[in-house]
Design an enzyme around this catalytic site. Structure first.
Site, PDB file in Angstrom:
ATOM      1  N   GLY A   1       6.230  32.521  17.330  1.00  0.00           N
ATOM      2  CA  GLY A   1       6.313  31.224  16.647  1.00  0.00           C
ATOM      3  C   GLY A   1       5.078  30.431  16.978  1.00  0.00           C
TER       4      GLY A   1
ATOM      5  N   GLY B   1       4.212  30.509  20.795  1.00  0.00           N
ATOM      6  CA  GLY B   1       3.787  31.713  21.494  1.00  0.00           C
ATOM      7  C   GLY B   1       4.669  32.873  21.097  1.00  0.00           C
TER       8      GLY B   1
ATOM      9  N   ASP C   1      16.181  20.991  16.386  1.00  0.00           N
ATOM     10  CA  ASP C   1      15.713  22.167  15.647  1.00  0.00           C
ATOM     11  C   ASP C   1      16.805  23.222  15.537  1.00  0.00           C
ATOM     12  OD1 ASP C   1      13.925  23.560  14.088  1.00  0.00           O
ATOM     13  OD2 ASP C   1      12.880  24.487  15.764  1.00  0.00           O
TER      14      ASP C   1
END
Lengths: 302, 442
Positions: B64, B67, B187
């Site tokens: 992502g 990393g 998220d």
């Protein structure tokens, strides 16, 4: 966790007894006996005053909120409970602690801004290479085991302000006493709400504007009357009660009903009062020179 | 005797060789650290713990913006399987420099160290080694995205109603823990919700999570854009500055809908930020919501007119997409979805039923102040309908065997690449299947 101090890493991993803390530090010094003897340093509290003043100057230039400064001070104290100060460049650690604290308190500053401000303030000790500060950040986080969320007494103080209907003057004074407690080991010794209670108590009993600072004994005596074993209400021995004394009585009776650890509050207030005693010996120049000696001699500023 | 020997054709030899070289390349991601070990910098920081002393990396899981995530097994006394999240250093290629840790990584490290709950992914340790951050987590075999995809390819068949109920309950339970501790996740989406092989749901990826107790600044000024577009609540789309935990509950509603239909319910297209970094109004995403839920009104959502982007709402067409059998909006969507995904009408326990619709409608409530909280959602009759009890193992009674998480050793360019999106090992790149790229960050 974040809302719950009792389940927090602060309580589980970063609250020590006085004995443990002193053992930990003794062990650190023992491991570096030569270094410690070669480079004497002032009383820890005096050093803390120095660091706090330096931090304040740095923070002021970047307009940083008190809570982030407080977090940075706790980071410093935690870090130096695990690393011998003479092995570090305290100015770099200071700037790094502030940089990290700003991120954690949600008021981030760019690393380049922090480094350039730090360099302006301490040109002899900070080089303009951001990677030095970045590296020091790894060091700090690693020594603190990534436990970066700090519970401060300010929150409790704000909550109590309403409950106890405190006057704004008293709250401001309590607030600055909380600010001062970061100069002592108290953040590593007692829970934040105890600090808040102590600060309120001291704010009501020590009116610096009136007769100067009262002795630790007087305050402690008033405090201990809040403990369930004591029958005597506070301030009885001092003639007719003043407004201030009424406020104290109100707080004391409130404390007596609650489950706040009164003994801890007494110890806490003694610690803070003795800080004000030690403060008189403070000499910025001495601190600066003694730090510069080991930093320069050992090339820690490179 | 040849029958007892292992087959040794040229093909297997090639395969073996390929595997070996791939293993080497995955390992290389961690070997940078070893190169640096040879020349420790003066007075510099060196980690007391070495990742490779404790873990053997067996493959790559996903990547992502932050990393990459690797699968590893413990060595030297460390037992079990692990997922190691390696944060990519700011500047990749050339020599890695310390550039300061991103605020998102700081938050994730601090929050994961502090949090502990059966429905949160468990952090094992954090290792800061040679300019890289390695967060070691328990390994979870599945995630909701993978489960949804398994049910949509090659043929579509529904995720059992009981499994959805268990997943949702566990998800809400984890979310309640976060919210009572003043943490917003910000998220939530299928890819960030893990499921262990024992059917336990674990909320993961706290990269955007933050504390919301008396913030020094409003939440908007910290991060201009939060939550992946398809799961973003209407108040966020309308530019709300002071959003609340309700944004996470909207995402839960979207996830619930996606578990039922196996497709994102509001699959909008993200308007990109322009060069001036002003946040655009996400008209298309808002349109998708309006198509199903109808236009929000100030009667039902009094705060609507105070939303910064309220005037933009006029540009959104108020046409509602589905209407059938006298039903409109979400109700029509719900029953059509259950039918087309193939939920049987009986027994009642095999169908999410009217209580499912009621819960969904209350999660996808426009007005954030009326939207169910995690605590209220857990009390919803959906979870107790038909006298059932929610199972702690979401796979209980299921015959479906979900495939193991695909882990690929094919990761040659680990040091250089920084692909956008949530690329998953083995599965097609999300950007190809139309998954939106990872949330943008300011």
């Amino acid at each position: 966790m974040a809302a719950n101090f009792w389940a927090s890493t602060q309580r589980l991993h970063w609250q020590f007894s006085r004995e443990t803390l002193s053992d930990v530090r003794q062990q650190l010094e023992d491991e570096d006996r030569n270094l410690v003897q070669q480079y004497p340093l002032p009383d820890r509290r005096l050093l803390s005053i120095f660091f706090n003043q330096q931090l304040g100057k740095l923070g002021k230039k970047m307009n940083i909120r008190q809570q982030a400064l407080a977090t940075a001070q706790v980071y410093m104290r935690r870090f130096y409970s695990k690393v011998e100060i003479r092995r570090t460049n305290p100015y770099l650690v200071l700037a790094t602690a502030l940089y990290l604290a700003c991120k954690m308190e949600e008021c981030p500053q760019h690393i380049r801004v922090v480094v350039s401000e730090a360099r302006q303030q301490w040109p002899e000790f900070i080089i303009s290479d951001v990677s030095k500060l970045g590296e020091c950040e790894f060091y700090l986080i690693s020594e603190m085991n990534s436990q970066l969320i700090i519970h401060h007494p300010y929150r409790t103080l704000q909550e109590f302000q309403g409950t106890l209907n405190m006057a704004q003057d008293d709250v401001s004074l309590a607030w600055s006493i909380v600010n001062d407690h970061y100069l002592t080991d108290l953040p590593l010794l007692v829970p934040p709400h105890v600090i808040a209670v102590t600060a309120m108590f001291l704010a009501l009993t020590l009116k610096p504007t009136q007769t100067g600072l009262q002795s630790a004994a007087t305050s402690a005596a008033a405090l201990s009357s809040a403990s369930p074993t004591s029958k005597e209400p506070a301030g009885t021995s001092q003639g007719p009660p003043s407004t201030q004394q009424k406020k104290v009585q109100h707080l004391v009776s409130w404390l007596a009903e609650g489950e706040v650890d009164i003994t801890a509050c007494i110890e806490c207030s003694q610690e803070i009062i003795s800080l004000y005693d030690v403060w008189e010996q403070y000499n910025e120049k001495t601190c600066k020179e003694q730090i510069a000696r080991f930093v320069k001699a050992r090339g820690l500023d490179k | 005797m040849s029958g007892t020997n292992p087959p040794s054709s040229a093909a297997t030899a090639r395969a073996l060789e390929a595997t070996q070289s791939l293993k080497r390349s995955v390992q290389a991601a961690f070997d940078e650290s070893q190169d640096a070990r040879k020349a420790p910098p003066n007075n510099g920081y060196t980690s007391k713990v070495r990742v490779l002393d404790r873990y053997k990396v067996v493959g790559f899981i996903s990547s992502g913006t932050y990393g990459r995530v690797y699968k590893a097994v413990g060595v030297n006394g460390q037992v079990g399987e692990f997922a190691i999240k390696k944060f990519k250093p700011d500047k990749e290629g050339e020599t890695i420099q310390y550039t300061g840790i991103s605020q998102s990584a700081c938050r994730e490290m601090a929050l994961c160290s502090e949090l502990s709950h059966p429905n949160m992914i468990h952090l094992v340790e954090i290792i800061l080694e040679d300019k890289c951050i390695f967060m070691v987590f328990e390994y979870a075999e599945h995630d909701l995205l993978q489960i949804i995809q398994h049910h949509s390819q090659p043929t579509r068949y529904p995720i059992p109603a009981s499994a959805i109920k268990s997943i949702l309950f566990q998800l809400l339970n984890g979310l309640l823990y976060l919210h009572t501790n003043w943490v917003l996740h910000r998220d939530l989406k299928p890819a960030n919700i893990m499921v262990t092989s024992k059917g336990e749901v674990r909320i993961g990826d706290l990269g955007l999570a933050r504390l919301f107790y008396k913030p020094l600044h409003n939440l908007f000024s910290g991060d201009k854009v939060v939550v992946t577009i398809w799961y973003r609540a209407p108040e966020l789309l309308l530019g709300s500055r002071h959003y609340t935990p309700a944004i996470d509950l909207w995402a839960v509603g979207c996830i619930f809908a996606e578990l039922l239909s196996l497709r994102p319910i509001f699959k909008g297209e993200e308007a990109k930020m322009d060069s001036k970094k002003t946040v655009p109004f996400q008209k298309n995403q808002m349109q998708k919501i309006v198509e199903i839920l109808g236009m929000p009104t100030k009667e039902k959502w009094p705060g609507l007119v105070h939303q910064p982007e309220f005037t933009q709402l006029q540009s959104v067409s108020s046409a509602v997409r589905e209407a059938s059998q006298g039903k409109t909006g979400l109700e029509a969507w719900y029953w059509n979805t259950l039918k087309s995904t193939g939920y049987p009408d009986s027994p009642p326990s095999a169908n999410p039923g009217p209580q499912g619709l009621d819960l969904l409608a209350k999660l996808l409530e426009y007005d954030p102040s009326k939207r169910l909280t995690a605590e209220q959602a857990l009390q919803h009759p959906y979870f107790t309908a038909n006298g059932e009890r929610v199972t702690a193992n979401c796979f209980e009674g299921m015959t479906t065997q979900y495939p193991h998480r695909r882990v690929s050793a094919d990761d040659n360019d680990i040091r250089m690449s920084s692909l956008p999106g949530t690329k998953r090992g083995g599965l097609p790149d999300d950007s190809l299947t139309g998954r939106p790229t990872k949330r943008m960050k300011d």
